[in-house]
Design a protein around this motif. Structure first.
Motif: not given
Length: 844
Positions: A210-220, A244-258, A292-294
């Motif tokens: 998780v970078g300092e400026t990454d846009r965080l997409v969270l799967f819940v 699969a979602v992470r692979a389809g997003l541009p640099t600067g996005h991080q996708v996590l799973l909760k 940033d996006v749920l």
């Protein structure tokens, strides 16, 4: 011995003083220091006014949460206990404040002086409790926890209505207060810059990139499964989707799973998820504060996330899985777009912030704003402070209110054992015929543990609040000795500590129903001293007990040289003076019981209410789902091919109706398949001595010798079953007498027969007479003492209680000479339901 020791331990600590400075917290059955309890804990510890408090946290496995326990290793004010351990039950019994976001186990019963705050774990989207397909049968422990609570948290009117009033049907029962001040856990979403930076570092320390400026997409995702404690393991698929979602997003996005707490154990078994799986010990709402996006399916986490004002996307590749359970909102009311596939989801995420369609902030701006106002109006970052103000300081200046009653009188009815018998049948009919607009009805019974009882449980009218009892009394050794004397001798047993038993059974009532109050408490079984005494401990305006037969004769009835009801009914009789109404099931039976039990209770307490019937059910089960009259059901003409036949039947009956019709036809084929010219007698009832089915078989043997095409079907189970089979074989009647045994649907057999016959020595108000009349069967019966109230004049043939007379009555049936009388079932039901209301002392 181990169980006895556990009970002794629990009872000991329940007798010890309550610790006024101790707070016990439990989240998700001990699955971490999480959710609303954690937020309240954190706020209490930050408030100097509560520095004196000691805090006890419940964990399912302290070893599994070592990082959590390590944080407080040197803090003497915080301790941890393992759920279900001896230390746990000690803390549960002696802590002043109890805070839970789900439920305490079945052993729990709140003591006087304790304060119970149930925070729940989110605004409900999926249907809850009685609204779910299972109904309330799996929600009893939840309901009893909620009824014990002094305070329930609510996110707003939607949650109060959908969950507390409708889903768990607390209206008219809940005596605590609803606190509508937002969810404390949502406070954690309001992060300062420093808190955000620290949380990102904590995620990195857990192995997440998780970078300092990454846009965080969270799967819940929500939990899935048939039970909260039996979730579906689909974390491998979730991991594939996240990658699969992470692979389809541009640099600067991080996708996590909760994942849900109940699924986290499964997730740990997949080491390949280590770089995307948010640790369970990091509260969801803290991570939501960074998000940033749920992305969710139908998790109630999206309600919390609304407080951030950031976009929500609903990812539902298999919406049918949730359609079976149902949700409270239409898709149009969801505050975000829906994606069915991963490419769709990627497209929506990439659109966020573009301010052009399909950016969710464009397409769903208005519905999002409405949802935020509706579901998250109180989530402003200070909810925990307000909740603490209410619960710990007793403040009344916030949104705190009781649930308003709806004006109906409340009734709780103990149904008995739910076995296939007349008591169960009449109880189920009563529940269907009560005016539910006037009465709020609760059915109380032991949790079913076999197919027979579950079958009857499923037949309870859906308007009734079902309440199967989970668990039972937690007795000490002394309690067990007293209880045996109470249940076999009665309240006047020598050396019985009656005050102690009142305390034990009073605690058990509160364990089941918390602080609920009922207007009317009814023991509809009337045969079990345990349940009778338990119901007498209920706070109520009136208490009634049913007398379904000549109880004195039942007490003296012998089976194989023993009197199975002698001790138990002796104890029940001793409790009669404490009931307000003793209700027999016919006027004649009332007179009989009042006379025979005059040494037990004053005659003035005796009254009556006849049994009601469910005409629609009798006809549907007896003659088919589309039966409209008393004639035999028409033959179904089916197409030639199996597929066409199945289609035709499904169209005619519907799936559930088709299953019922197939089951009915199977019963008919097995037990009541007619032969040309045959005349079939049928009897239905428990095969016990007072039914005297031996006499019926002997009378039938005489008739059959003169009428070779006469047949007899005996339906029922009981202690005389094997003996009757032996008698039939010895008389050489096995080809013409069918002993069908116990049947869930006796009406299917009755509907195919020509005459109903009863050979009893005594009865109450036999349900089978009413059922036979609905099905249009002539009735031949012996002259038992309460026959005048059970079979009106002209509605059948009554004969003496001897073999020759019964045989003569059966010959009259063969000759078509048994009188019948039109039966207005609707008028009859109206009369007997009015009798029921009068008998229990309901307001007129």
């Amino acid at each position: 011995m181990r169980k006895t020791g556990t009970f002794e331990w629990q009872n000991f600590w329940r007798s010890r003083p309550i610790q006024d400075d101790t707070v016990l917290y439990e989240s998700f059955a001990g699955n971490g220091m999480l959710c609303n309890p954690e937020a309240i804990f954190r706020e209490l510890r930050s408030d100097p006014g509560f520095a004196h408090l000691k805090h006890v946290w419940v964990l399912s496995d302290p070893e599994r949460y070592r990082s959590t326990t390590a944080r407080f290793a040197h803090d003497g004010s915080v301790t941890f206990v393992r759920r279900h351990s001896a230390a746990y039950f000690r803390a549960l019994a002696t802590s002043k404040y109890l805070i839970n976001n789900a439920t305490f186990p079945w052993e729990f019963c709140k003591r006087e002086g304790q304060v119970y705050l149930n925070t729940w774990h989110g605004t409900p989207l999926k249907t809850m409790g009685y609204d779910s397909p299972e109904g309330g049968r799996g929600a009893t422990n939840v309901v009893r926890n909620l009824l014990m609570a002094d305070f329930l948290l609510s996110s707003g009117p939607f949650m109060t209505q959908r969950m507390y009033q409708d889903g768990f049907r607390l209206t008219n029962l809940f005596r605590g207060r609803i606190v509508t001040e937002g969810f404390p856990r949502v406070d954690e979403q309001f992060l300062t810059d420093l808190e955000s930076a620290n949380l990102r570092q904590r995620l990195r320390d857990s192995g997440l990139e998780v970078g300092e400026t990454d846009r965080l997409v969270l799967f819940v995702p929500t939990w899935r499964g048939t039970s909260f404690h039996a979730p579906t393991n689909d974390v491998a698929l979730l991991g594939e989707q996240v990658r699969a979602v992470r692979a389809g997003l541009p640099t600067g996005h991080q996708v996590l799973l909760k994942v849900h707490q109940q699924v986290y154990g499964f997730a740990l078994e997949h080491p390949d998820l280590a770089d995307i799986l948010v640790p369970n010990e990091i509260p969801t709402n803290q991570v939501l504060g960074l998000t940033d996006v749920l992305v969710t399916d139908y998790s109630s986490a999206f309600f919390d996330f609304l407080a951030t004002g950031r976009p929500v996307i609903f990812f539902t590749p298999d919406p049918g899985r949730f359609g079976e359970r149902g949700i409270y909102l239409d898709v149009e009311q969801l505050p975000g777009p829906t994606a069915r596939t991963v490419p769709e989801l990627i497209r929506l995420i990439r659109a966020v912030g573009t301010h052009e369609t399909p950016d969710p902030e464009v397409t769903h701006r208005e519905v999002y704003a409405c949802a935020r106002q509706r579901f998250a109006a109180g989530d402003d970052g200070s909810s925990a402070k307000r909740v603490i103000d209410v619960v710990f300081r007793g403040s009344a200046r916030h949104d705190v209110a009781p649930l308003s009653p709806d004006g109906r009188e409340s009734i709780v009815i103990y149904l008995g054992g739910l076995r296939f018998n007349g008591i169960t049948a009449s109880a189920l009919n009563l529940l269907a015929n009560i005016d539910h607009d006037r009465f709020d009805v609760t059915a109380f019974y032991a949790e079913p543990d076999d197919l027979e009882r579950r079958h009857n449980e499923a037949r309870i009218d859906p308007r009734v609040r079902v309440f199967p009892r989970v668990g039972g009394i937690v007795p000490s050794k002394k309690d067990r000795w007293n209880r045996r004397r109470l249940q076999t001798i009665g309240v006047d047993a020598p050396r019985l500590d009656l005050d102690s038993m009142r305390a034990v059974f009073g605690q058990e009532w509160r364990r089941c129903f918390g602080e609920a109050r009922f207007d009317h408490v009814i023991d509809y079984s009337g045969y079990a001293s345990y349940w009778a005494f338990l119901l007498l401990q209920a706070p109520a305006r009136s208490r009634s007990i049913w007398l379904h037969s000549d109880l004195r004769s039942d007490q003296m009835r012998e089976v194989d040289g023993h009197r199975p009801h002698e001790a138990n009914l002796r104890a029940v009789f001793s409790m009669y003076p404490a009931f307000d109404h003793l209700v027999s099931v016919s006027p004649a039976l009332c007179r009989m019981n009042a006379t025979n039990l005059s040494d037990v209770v004053a005659k003035e307490k005796h009254t009556w209410a006849r049994n009601s019937i469910n005409v629609e059910q009798i006809l549907r089960l007896g003659r088919g789902v589309d039966a409209v009259d008393h004639g035999r059901p028409p033959a179904v003409v089916l197409p030639n091919t199996l597929s066409e036949a199945m289609s035709a039947l499904a169209q005619r009956y519907g799936i559930e109706g088709l299953v019922a019709e197939v089951e009915r036809l199977q019963i008919v084929d097995r037990f009541a398949r007619g032969e040309p010219g045959a005349f079939t007698f049928v009897t239905v009832g428990r095969l016990s001595p007072e039914k005297n089915d031996d006499r019926l078989i002997e009378a039938f043997d005489l008739v059959r010798q003169e009428h070779p095409l006469a047949r007899l079907v005996i339906v029922g189970g009981g202690p005389m079953l094997d003996g009757l089979k032996t008698r039939v074989d010895r008389l050489g009647l096995s080809e013409v007498v069918t002993i069908a045994g116990q049947q869930a649907n006796p009406y299917a057999i009755m509907a195919q027969c020509d005459c109903f016959v009863l050979s009893s020595d005594y009865e109450g108000h036999p349900m089978v007479f009413l059922e036979a009349r609905v099905l249009g069967l002539p009735i031949v019966s012996t002259d038992f003492p309460s026959i005048n109230g059970a079979l009106p004049e002209g509605a059948g043939l009554v004969v003496s209680r001897d073999t020759q007379a019964l045989a003569a009555g059966m010959r009259s049936a063969l000759a078509g000479e048994v009188p019948t009388k039109p039966f207005d079932a609707a008028a009859y039901n109206a009369e007997v339901i009015a009798e029921f209301y009068s008998a229990i002392g309901a307001r007129t």
